[in-house]
Scaffold this active site. Structure first.
Site, PDB file in Angstrom:
ATOM      1  N   ASP A 180       0.918  -0.996   0.018  1.00  0.00           N
ATOM      2  CA  ASP A 180       0.101   0.235  -0.288  1.00  0.00           C
ATOM      3  C   ASP A 180       0.960   0.881  -0.219  1.00  0.00           C
ATOM      4  O   ASP A 180       1.776   1.369   1.331  1.00  0.00           O
ATOM      5  CB  ASP A 180      -0.850  -0.214   1.618  1.00  0.00           C
ATOM      6  CG  ASP A 180      -2.037   0.948   0.845  1.00  0.00           C
ATOM      7  OD1 ASP A 180      -2.103   2.040   0.754  1.00  0.00           O
ATOM      8  OD2 ASP A 180      -3.076   0.146   1.015  1.00  0.00           O
ATOM      9  N   ASP A 282      -3.153   4.862  -2.368  1.00  0.00           N
ATOM     10  CA  ASP A 282      -4.218   5.426  -1.768  1.00  0.00           C
ATOM     11  C   ASP A 282      -4.227   6.579  -2.083  1.00  0.00           C
ATOM     12  O   ASP A 282      -3.514   7.748  -2.533  1.00  0.00           O
ATOM     13  CB  ASP A 282      -3.412   5.546  -0.236  1.00  0.00           C
ATOM     14  CG  ASP A 282      -4.317   5.817   0.976  1.00  0.00           C
ATOM     15  OD1 ASP A 282      -5.079   5.310   1.423  1.00  0.00           O
ATOM     16  OD2 ASP A 282      -3.981   7.233   1.377  1.00  0.00           O
ATOM     17  N   GLU A 340      -6.640   4.232  -5.275  1.00  0.00           N
ATOM     18  CA  GLU A 340      -8.208   4.016  -4.796  1.00  0.00           C
ATOM     19  C   GLU A 340      -8.886   4.950  -5.269  1.00  0.00           C
ATOM     20  O   GLU A 340      -7.940   6.321  -5.366  1.00  0.00           O
ATOM     21  CB  GLU A 340      -7.819   3.993  -3.186  1.00  0.00           C
ATOM     22  CG  GLU A 340      -9.038   4.314  -2.838  1.00  0.00           C
ATOM     23  CD  GLU A 340      -9.397   5.227  -0.735  1.00  0.00           C
ATOM     24  OE1 GLU A 340      -9.724   4.435  -0.259  1.00  0.00           O
ATOM     25  OE2 GLU A 340      -7.839   5.384  -0.412  1.00  0.00           O
ATOM     26  N   HIS A 411     -10.976  -1.511   4.837  1.00  0.00           N
ATOM     27  CA  HIS A 411     -11.019  -1.461   6.044  1.00  0.00           C
ATOM     28  C   HIS A 411     -11.265  -0.229   6.536  1.00  0.00           C
ATOM     29  O   HIS A 411     -10.633   0.113   7.324  1.00  0.00           O
ATOM     30  CB  HIS A 411      -8.788  -1.420   5.803  1.00  0.00           C
ATOM     31  CG  HIS A 411      -9.059  -0.582   5.203  1.00  0.00           C
ATOM     32  ND1 HIS A 411      -8.900  -0.520   3.977  1.00  0.00           N
ATOM     33  CD2 HIS A 411      -7.916   0.260   5.397  1.00  0.00           C
ATOM     34  CE1 HIS A 411      -8.002   0.631   3.438  1.00  0.00           C
ATOM     35  NE2 HIS A 411      -7.858   1.110   4.619  1.00  0.00           N
ATOM     36  N   ASP A 412     -12.014   0.533   5.087  1.00  0.00           N
ATOM     37  CA  ASP A 412     -12.328   2.187   6.014  1.00  0.00           C
ATOM     38  C   ASP A 412     -14.592   1.919   5.561  1.00  0.00           C
ATOM     39  O   ASP A 412     -14.949   2.205   6.173  1.00  0.00           O
ATOM     40  CB  ASP A 412     -12.395   2.549   4.836  1.00  0.00           C
ATOM     41  CG  ASP A 412     -11.452   3.002   5.039  1.00  0.00           C
ATOM     42  OD1 ASP A 412      -9.951   2.792   5.803  1.00  0.00           O
ATOM     43  OD2 ASP A 412     -10.903   3.775   3.129  1.00  0.00           O
TER      44      ASP A 412
HETATM   45  C1  NOJ Z   1      -7.794   5.884   2.452  1.00  0.00           C
HETATM   46  C2  NOJ Z   1      -7.658   4.580   3.489  1.00  0.00           C
HETATM   47  O1  NOJ Z   1      -7.729   3.661   2.737  1.00  0.00           O
HETATM   48  C3  NOJ Z   1      -7.640   5.162   4.903  1.00  0.00           C
HETATM   49  O2  NOJ Z   1      -7.944   3.843   5.476  1.00  0.00           O
HETATM   50  C4  NOJ Z   1      -7.127   6.523   4.620  1.00  0.00           C
HETATM   51  O3  NOJ Z   1      -7.488   6.822   6.297  1.00  0.00           O
HETATM   52  C5  NOJ Z   1      -7.219   7.725   3.631  1.00  0.00           C
HETATM   53  N1  NOJ Z   1      -6.992   7.144   3.023  1.00  0.00           N
HETATM   54  C6  NOJ Z   1      -6.189   8.948   4.275  1.00  0.00           C
HETATM   55  O4  NOJ Z   1      -4.763   8.175   4.317  1.00  0.00           O
END
Ligand code: NOJ
Length: 631
Positions: A180, A282, A340, A411-412
């Site tokens: 990542d 990310d 992402e 994870h979000d």
């Molecule tokens: C996306 C990530 O998946 C998340 O967990 C993170 O808080 C934010 N980007 C900032 O890096």
């Protein structure tokens, strides 16, 4: 391309990449289906009339802002062509959130040696590649997404020797590792940032986004952090403000500066030299910010939850940066990339991922996991029907030069089973339906740790049990804006990222077998009934269902490269064929908790998989999902 104005019809705008995605998003957020544009007279309306149609929800200045965005993209995606075969199109990828996966040393925090212990489990599941959330040195304000040193491993996770062993063990098993990379920002404790703040002669002076304030104590613009509050920190040492789109400790890098970009490419190449196989990038679509950093539009801010986003979610130099990034690093190694991309839809994503353009391989886009007109914090049950509709668009419209990703968890976001059915009555059926969808559609499936055993949301009892910086800041904001504490907690609970971060449930022993110490976050109390060990031996478990479907996918190229053909239009079910040469498979799913009538007979088909013990002649039971081979 013709300049778009208030006089341009919605139908015409919908044909342009940015127009398509923005209109779809805007209408989605006010609960209107964008299919109206193509299918009805609605499409003949002019852009200027949006204010009326939305009963003033979208105003004139909103349309001005929209026009700037709509006229910003000159490129159009290619169409036609054959699908090029690639390992990552055939792969099943498993995401590990290392902090919560497996602790090997009893400190309550998952680690690299814990991951190594479980590699055989992943191999057995049929996983081809592992995407590991960040493991670099970090003060952990955002659990590793705030990186202090990109060349070091976080102490709690182990050492660089542990990492080398991990990579070796993954490769020995014929799997791959996707790291990542968090390059939109660094931790404020990164030496670049520290030097940039404190050393007037620093070579890193211009590595971050620094601006003068608009006056004493007034930040440079009205942008809000995605984690609530202003997106700016003031530093008296420079008498300047620095931008942070995320937490106060995640400082945005200045991609306009070529030196910054080259430093980032060097880091990427350093990991590639070690032998990693690819990267998840990310919030990569946020790296280019609009010149002059103009104030964000109030209404867009309200719709999206934070102001300023229209000036960076698809910035003016995004494509240029992505292309350059590829040329200078992962492109040279043929490494895989998944970006992402929050807020971009199908057409913008096409421009970022078409193989002929040389930017990213695939992207994560998120519209499908939030229902129309809702936010992640809405108190409602998730409806699978709009999700299927969204996925179908990506199946049919993304084109052969692009490749979709297939995921419902990470994870979000909270656990999908709990989102769909808070009562958990149909949790097994829903878990298996999701597996069926992810493993039979076109695209690369991503399974998030615990999804393969049907892990659910956790009944956190109060705010002191939450750890996620985003949830805690949102809770504070709600309370500050005079929401009662109890209500604020319940709102945050609907969408907290902590649901996905409770430890992986390995067995029925203390702490679900995750740690022998004190876990850093609450273990979901349901671990005695939901865990990997119990499911190992049950033929009908979710775990074994995943194993079987992964095998089925791998032994049926039609499920990977086959054409997607929608079987029939139905509001409540999702049925399609996957066809490659003479081989055709038929997949049917009931997306609701009611029994529905099957639209056409499956009598002549051979049943390969079902989430029920038997199938019925004409009906599909709640969340029933079946796969057949056609003669
Ligand atoms: C996306 C990530 O998946 C998340 O967990 C993170 O808080 C934010 N980007 C900032 O890096």
């Amino acid at each position: 391309m013709k300049k778009i104005s208030r006089e341009t019809t919605l139908k015409e705008i919908f044909k342009t990449p940015v127009g398509h995605d923005i209109l779809a998003k805007v209408l989605y957020s006010v609960g209107i289906s964008s299919s109206l544009i193509e299918k009805t007279m609605f499409g003949n309306l002019k852009l200027g009339s949006l204010t009326k149609i939305t009963l003033g929800k979208l105003n004139d200045s909103f349309i001005d802002e929209l026009l700037t965005l709509l006229n910003s993209e000159k490129d159009v995606p290619t169409s036609g062509g054959e699908i090029t075969r690639k390992w990552w199109k055939e792969a099943v990828i498993y995401q590990i959130y290392p902090r919560s996966f497996k602790d090997s040393d009893g400190d309550g925090i998952g680690d690299i040696n814990g991951i190594i212990e479980k590699l055989d489990y992943l191999k057995d599941l049929g996983v081809d590649a592992i995407w590991c959330s960040p493991i670099y040195d970090s003060p952990n304000d955002d659990n590793g997404y705030d990186i202090r040193d990109y060349h070091k491993i976080m102490r709690e996770f182990g050492s660089m020797e542990d990492f080398d062993r991990l990579l070796d063990e993954i490769h020995k098993r014929g799997m791959r590792l996707i790291m990542d990379l968090v390059f939109n920002h660094t931790s404020d404790e990164h030496e670049w940032f520290q030097d940039s703040v404190n050393n007037p002669n620093s070579e890193y002076r211009d590595y971050f986004i620094w601006r003068k304030g608009k006056g004493e104590g007034i930040p440079p613009n009205n942008w809000e952090s995605i984690f609530s509050g202003s997106a700016w920190n003031y530093y008296p040492q420079r008498d300047e403000w620095a931008l942070h789109l995320f937490s106060k400790k995640q400082m945005d890098l200045n991609w306009e500066n070529l030196k910054v970009r080259n430093s980032l490419y060097d880091i990427t190449n350093w990991w590639l030299e070690k032998g990693v196989d690819g990267f998840r990038l990310d919030v990569i679509s946020f790296i280019s910010k609009q010149d002059g950093l103009p104030d964000g539009h109030e209404l867009i801010g309200t719709l999206m939850g934070f102001k300023g986003v229209e000036h960076y979610f698809y910035g003016p130099r995004l494509h240029e940066f992505l292309h350059e990034f590829r040329e200078n690093s992962f492109g040279k190694y043929d490494a895989f990339t998944v970006g992402e991309c929050q807020g971009t839809g199908i057409e913008m994503s096409r421009l970022m991922t078409e193989d002929v353009r040389g930017e990213l391989d695939v992207v994560f886009s998120f519209d499908h996991i939030v229902n129309p007109g809702k936010t992640p914090y809405s108190d409602c049950s998730f409806d699978l029907r709009p999700m299927a509709k969204n996925l179908e668009e990506w199946q049919t419209q993304y084109g052969n030069h692009c490749w979709p990703t297939l995921f419902v968890e990470n994870h979000d976001v909270p656990r999908m089973i709990s989102k769909v059915d808070k009562t958990n009555r149909y949790k097994n059926e829903i878990a298996k339906l999701i597996a069926t969808m992810l493993l039979t559609l076109k695209g690369t499936p991503f399974i998030y740790q615990g999804q393969e055993i049907g892990m659910t949301n956790c009944d956190f009892e109060n705010v002191s049990e939450l750890h996620d910086v985003q949830s805690l800041r949102f809770y504070k904001k709600l309370v500050k804006d005079s929401t009662k504490e109890d209500k604020a907690f319940r709102t945050v609970l609907n969408g907290t990222r902590d649901h996905a971060r409770t430890p992986m449930q390995w067995d029925s022993s203390l702490n679900a077998g995750f740690t022998t110490g004190e876990p850093w976050i609450k273990v979901n109390p349901n671990y005695t009934s939901i865990n990997a060990q119990l499911q190992e031996t049950s033929k009908t478990s979710i775990l074994n269902f995943y194993r079987e479907l992964i095998k089925l996918r791998k032994s049926n190229p039609a499920l990977i490269y086959g054409e997607f053909i929608r079987a029939h239009d139905s509001k409540n079910s999702f049925s399609y064929f996957r066809k490659l040469g003479d081989d055709t498979l038929f997949i049917e799913m009931n997306l609701t908790n009611r029994t529905v009538t099957r639209k056409s007979s499956t009598d002549k088909f051979k049943l390969l998989s079902s989430n029920y013990a038997t199938t019925l002649k004409t009906k599909l039971r709640p969340y029933e999902a079946n796969i057949y081979r056609c003669p």
